[in-house]
Write a protein that holds these residues in place. Structure first.
Motif, short mmCIF file in Angstrom:
data_model
loop_
_atom_site.label_atom_id
_atom_site.label_comp_id
_atom_site.label_asym_id
_atom_site.label_seq_id
_atom_site.Cartn_x
_atom_site.Cartn_y
_atom_site.Cartn_z
N LEU A 287 0.94 -1.12 0.00
CA LEU A 287 -0.03 -0.08 -0.11
C LEU A 287 1.04 1.32 0.05
CD1 LEU A 287 -2.66 -1.32 2.71
CD2 LEU A 287 -2.88 -1.31 0.22
N TRP A 288 0.33 2.56 0.23
CA TRP A 288 0.76 3.58 0.03
C TRP A 288 0.31 4.59 1.15
CZ3 TRP A 288 4.89 3.98 -3.21
CH2 TRP A 288 5.21 3.09 -4.24
N LEU A 289 1.19 5.23 1.70
CA LEU A 289 1.12 6.51 2.77
C LEU A 289 0.93 7.64 2.10
CD1 LEU A 289 3.03 5.62 6.10
CD2 LEU A 289 0.64 5.48 5.50
N VAL A 290 0.11 8.34 1.71
CA VAL A 290 -0.28 9.44 0.79
C VAL A 290 -0.52 10.49 1.89
CG1 VAL A 290 -1.46 10.73 -1.00
CG2 VAL A 290 -1.10 8.17 -1.06
N GLY A 291 0.48 11.76 1.53
CA GLY A 291 0.16 12.70 2.75
C GLY A 291 1.00 13.78 2.30
N GLY A 292 0.97 14.77 3.38
CA GLY A 292 1.92 15.93 3.43
C GLY A 292 2.24 16.73 4.86
N ALA A 293 2.96 17.83 4.86
CA ALA A 293 3.15 18.09 6.23
C ALA A 293 2.98 19.56 5.99
CB ALA A 293 4.46 17.58 6.59
N SER A 294 2.71 20.31 7.01
CA SER A 294 2.50 21.90 6.79
C SER A 294 3.20 22.36 8.12
CB SER A 294 1.08 22.03 7.09
OG SER A 294 0.84 23.60 7.48
N ASN A 295 3.72 23.65 7.89
CA ASN A 295 4.26 24.41 9.22
C ASN A 295 3.46 24.61 10.15
OD1 ASN A 295 6.75 23.43 7.83
ND2 ASN A 295 6.82 25.72 6.59
N THR A 296 2.23 24.50 10.06
CA THR A 296 1.28 24.98 10.96
C THR A 296 1.17 24.03 12.24
OG1 THR A 296 -0.85 26.16 11.49
CG2 THR A 296 -1.01 24.16 10.25
N GLY A 297 0.65 24.45 13.31
CA GLY A 297 0.43 23.29 14.36
C GLY A 297 0.76 23.77 15.63
N GLY A 298 1.24 22.93 16.54
CA GLY A 298 1.38 23.10 18.15
C GLY A 298 2.43 24.18 18.25
N ALA A 299 3.55 24.42 17.58
CA ALA A 299 4.47 25.29 17.77
C ALA A 299 3.86 26.67 17.72
CB ALA A 299 5.81 25.16 16.74
N LEU A 330 1.13 30.40 11.14
CA LEU A 330 2.59 30.38 10.68
C LEU A 330 3.34 31.30 11.52
CD1 LEU A 330 2.68 30.08 6.76
CD2 LEU A 330 2.54 28.04 8.44
N LEU A 331 4.55 30.54 12.02
CA LEU A 331 5.75 31.33 12.84
C LEU A 331 6.45 32.21 11.88
CD1 LEU A 331 6.56 29.03 15.66
CD2 LEU A 331 5.12 30.73 15.78
N LYS A 332 6.79 31.71 10.64
CA LYS A 332 7.37 32.62 9.78
C LYS A 332 6.78 32.20 8.29
CE LYS A 332 11.24 29.06 9.50
NZ LYS A 332 12.61 29.00 9.55
N LYS A 333 7.15 33.10 7.49
CA LYS A 333 6.67 32.89 6.14
C LYS A 333 7.06 31.57 5.50
CE LYS A 333 10.38 34.82 3.22
NZ LYS A 333 10.69 35.86 2.15
N GLY A 334 6.10 30.70 4.72
CA GLY A 334 6.68 29.62 4.10
C GLY A 334 5.53 28.48 4.42
N ASP A 335 5.21 27.79 3.78
CA ASP A 335 4.57 26.43 4.00
C ASP A 335 4.82 25.27 2.96
OD1 ASP A 335 3.17 24.77 5.79
OD2 ASP A 335 1.25 25.36 5.28
N ARG A 336 4.53 23.99 3.30
CA ARG A 336 4.81 23.24 2.34
C ARG A 336 3.66 22.34 1.84
NH1 ARG A 336 7.96 19.62 6.75
NH2 ARG A 336 6.67 20.64 8.04
N PHE A 337 2.61 22.53 2.75
CA PHE A 337 1.46 21.64 2.42
C PHE A 337 0.12 22.03 3.15
CE2 PHE A 337 -1.43 18.36 3.89
CZ PHE A 337 -1.92 17.73 2.68
N PRO A 346 2.67 34.46 6.97
CA PRO A 346 1.66 34.15 8.06
C PRO A 346 0.23 35.18 8.12
CG PRO A 346 3.85 34.28 8.91
CD PRO A 346 3.90 34.97 7.56
N ARG A 347 -0.85 34.47 8.45
CA ARG A 347 -2.06 35.18 8.73
C ARG A 347 -2.62 35.11 10.05
NH1 ARG A 347 -4.64 33.70 4.52
NH2 ARG A 347 -6.56 32.67 5.63
N LEU A 348 -2.22 36.32 10.96
CA LEU A 348 -2.82 36.16 12.24
C LEU A 348 -3.29 37.30 12.63
CD1 LEU A 348 0.61 34.64 13.66
CD2 LEU A 348 -1.76 33.35 13.56
N GLU A 349 -4.03 38.10 11.66
CA GLU A 349 -4.62 39.15 11.96
C GLU A 349 -6.29 39.14 11.53
OE1 GLU A 349 -3.77 41.58 13.99
OE2 GLU A 349 -1.70 40.98 14.13
#
Length: 448
Positions: A287-299, A330-337, A346-349
């Protein structure tokens, strides 16, 4: 009783779990660290590795027959031919590879997994373009001048080397974003030809996760009391280790890891790779594990709130009430997925004065990003989503889980085991007893 050791390296610390052949946990240890406060990452990682092992009681260490490790995906480094790091590692979310985007696109096929500023291959090309030159000894010093030979490794590769002493071994989970062809199990011609003619570090030999690499070094066996036949097995990435721990066994089931960042993995009959959105597939059995990772999250959450505040404010949120705040946390500019853009701001306003309202907006916005990620996977051909298991620290937040369930529209559950260290211990155990061929069938009694 024979025991099996899994060691997980995340962004804030290292953890170990020791299990028996039934999946029963006999010991867990942890060592926290702060990357920002330490100028020498390899030394930090090595100290953490020794620390989590030293915390294991000697009576348990001397029964460990197999060890496997995981590390953060696309965290890479250069070493000399003795395994000594020659420059600072580049972390998983470092987007300096954006400087070689044009070269990367000229080498790789369209929409390939490596076409990301944070991929391992982007970082390799950055090194090749002189990002970390390593002068060789001059002729006067007995050398030949030029550039000293180096070896390109992932974090888990180097940590494994510290244990078994065989330099330059990787696994095809870590090597996926280097461009390794997991369908044909080789480095593709476009990669070999694309980097030919440059001062290129030696690429690691890639084996299947769970492949026996070598016995624990004699000196380490003596130091920690491991048995003479204790074997180190090829590891995996932290997010796949968390997936293995979860107990997922049916295509359509998925795991969201809510740690410092957000990673999603969906078990699928179909492979999906599309660099436009940061989507890639790992091989897992048939099988395959399909996915991605974002820089958003608990940090992001911990940047604004303490753990006590997160717990207190969450209880004041109605998870069935939609927040009108629309952030991209986001804590800084840039995301991956699911948006693959190294310059995404980042958009925090706007930020409300009410901290509960602000946290509600953050939780809901991260949930939207997760839901959009799973939607994209299915739009591109992955098996339809039926259930999501949650791993990582975010799994403890029941209000967040309820918000996510509203967006995902499928059951959201916390599995019995969620720790990546447990998952990589399972990998060590199943490999040692000859069950690696069944990694795609991972929902067995051993983790109950």
């Amino acid at each position: 009783m024979t025991l099996y050791l899994g060691i997980d390296f995340g962004t804030t610390g290292a953890r170990s779990t020791i299990i028996d052949s039934q999946g029963t946990i006999h010991c867990e240890t942890e060592h926290s660290f702060a990357i920002a406060q330490h100028p020498d990452l390899p030394e930090l990682w090595q100290n953490a590795l020794w620390a989590v092992i030293e915390q294991i009681p000697a009576t348990i260490r001397n029964r460990v027959s197999a060890i496997a490790l995981d590390g953060t995906s696309s965290t890479v480094m250069l070493c000399d031919t003795y395994g000594v790091p020659v420059c600072e590692p580049i972390l998983y979310n470092d987007a300096r590879g954006a400087a070689v985007t044009e070269t990367l696109r000229a080498i790789a096929p369209p929409n390939h997994t490596v076409l990301s500023a944070t991929s391992s291959l982007a970082k390799l090309l950055w090194f090749c373009r002189g990002g970390a030159p390593v002068p060789a000894p001059s002729i006067e010093e007995g050398g030949h001048g030029g550039t000293a030979p180096t070896v390109f490794l992932h974090q888990a590769d180097w940590l494994g080397f510290l244990l078994h002493g065989k330099l330059g071994i990787s696994d095809y989970h870590n090597a996926l974003k280097l461009g390794f062809d997991v369908g044909n199990l080789c480095y593709p011609n476009w990669l070999i030809e694309g980097i030919a003619g440059t001062v290129t570090p030696q690429l690691p030999q890639v084996v299947a996760p769970g492949t026996p690499v070598g016995k624990v070094r004699v000196a380490l066996g003596d130091r920690f009391g491991f048995p003479p036949d204790c074997t180190v097995y090829a590891g995996t990435t932290d997010s796949i280790a968390a997936f293995l721990a979860s107990g997922v066994n049916s295509p359509g089931e998925a795991v969201t890891s809510l740690g410092s960042t957000l990673a999603v993995k969906l078990l699928s009959h179909t492979r999906v790779d599309d660099s436009r959105y940061g989507i890639y597939s790992h091989k897992l059995g048939d099988l395959w594990l399909v996915g991605g990772a974002s820089n958003t999250g608990g940090a992001v959450l911990r940047h604004f709130f303490t753990d006590a505040e997160l717990e207190d404010y969450s209880t004041q949120i109605d998870p069935e009430q939609e927040s009108l705040l629309d952030y991209y946390p986001l804590l800084k500019k840039g995301d991956r997925f699911p948006i693959n853009d190294p310059n995404l701001p980042p958009r925090l306003e706007p930020r409300p004065t009410d901290s509960v309202e602000f946290l509600h907006g953050l939780l809901e916005s991260i949930a939207r990003i997760e839901a959009r990620g799973y939607q994209l996977l299915q739009e591109l051909g992955a098996t339809p989503l039926t259930k999501v298991y949650t791993a990582g620290g975010g799994a403890k937040n029941l209000v967040w889980s309820a918000i996510r369930k509203r967006y995902l529209k499928v059951p959201v559950e916390t599995p019995v085991q969620t720790a990546a260290a447990y998952g990589v211990a399972l990998l060590a155990m199943r490999s040692a007893i000859g069950l690696t061929a069944d990694l795609g069938q991972i929902n067995t009694d051993e983790r109950r």
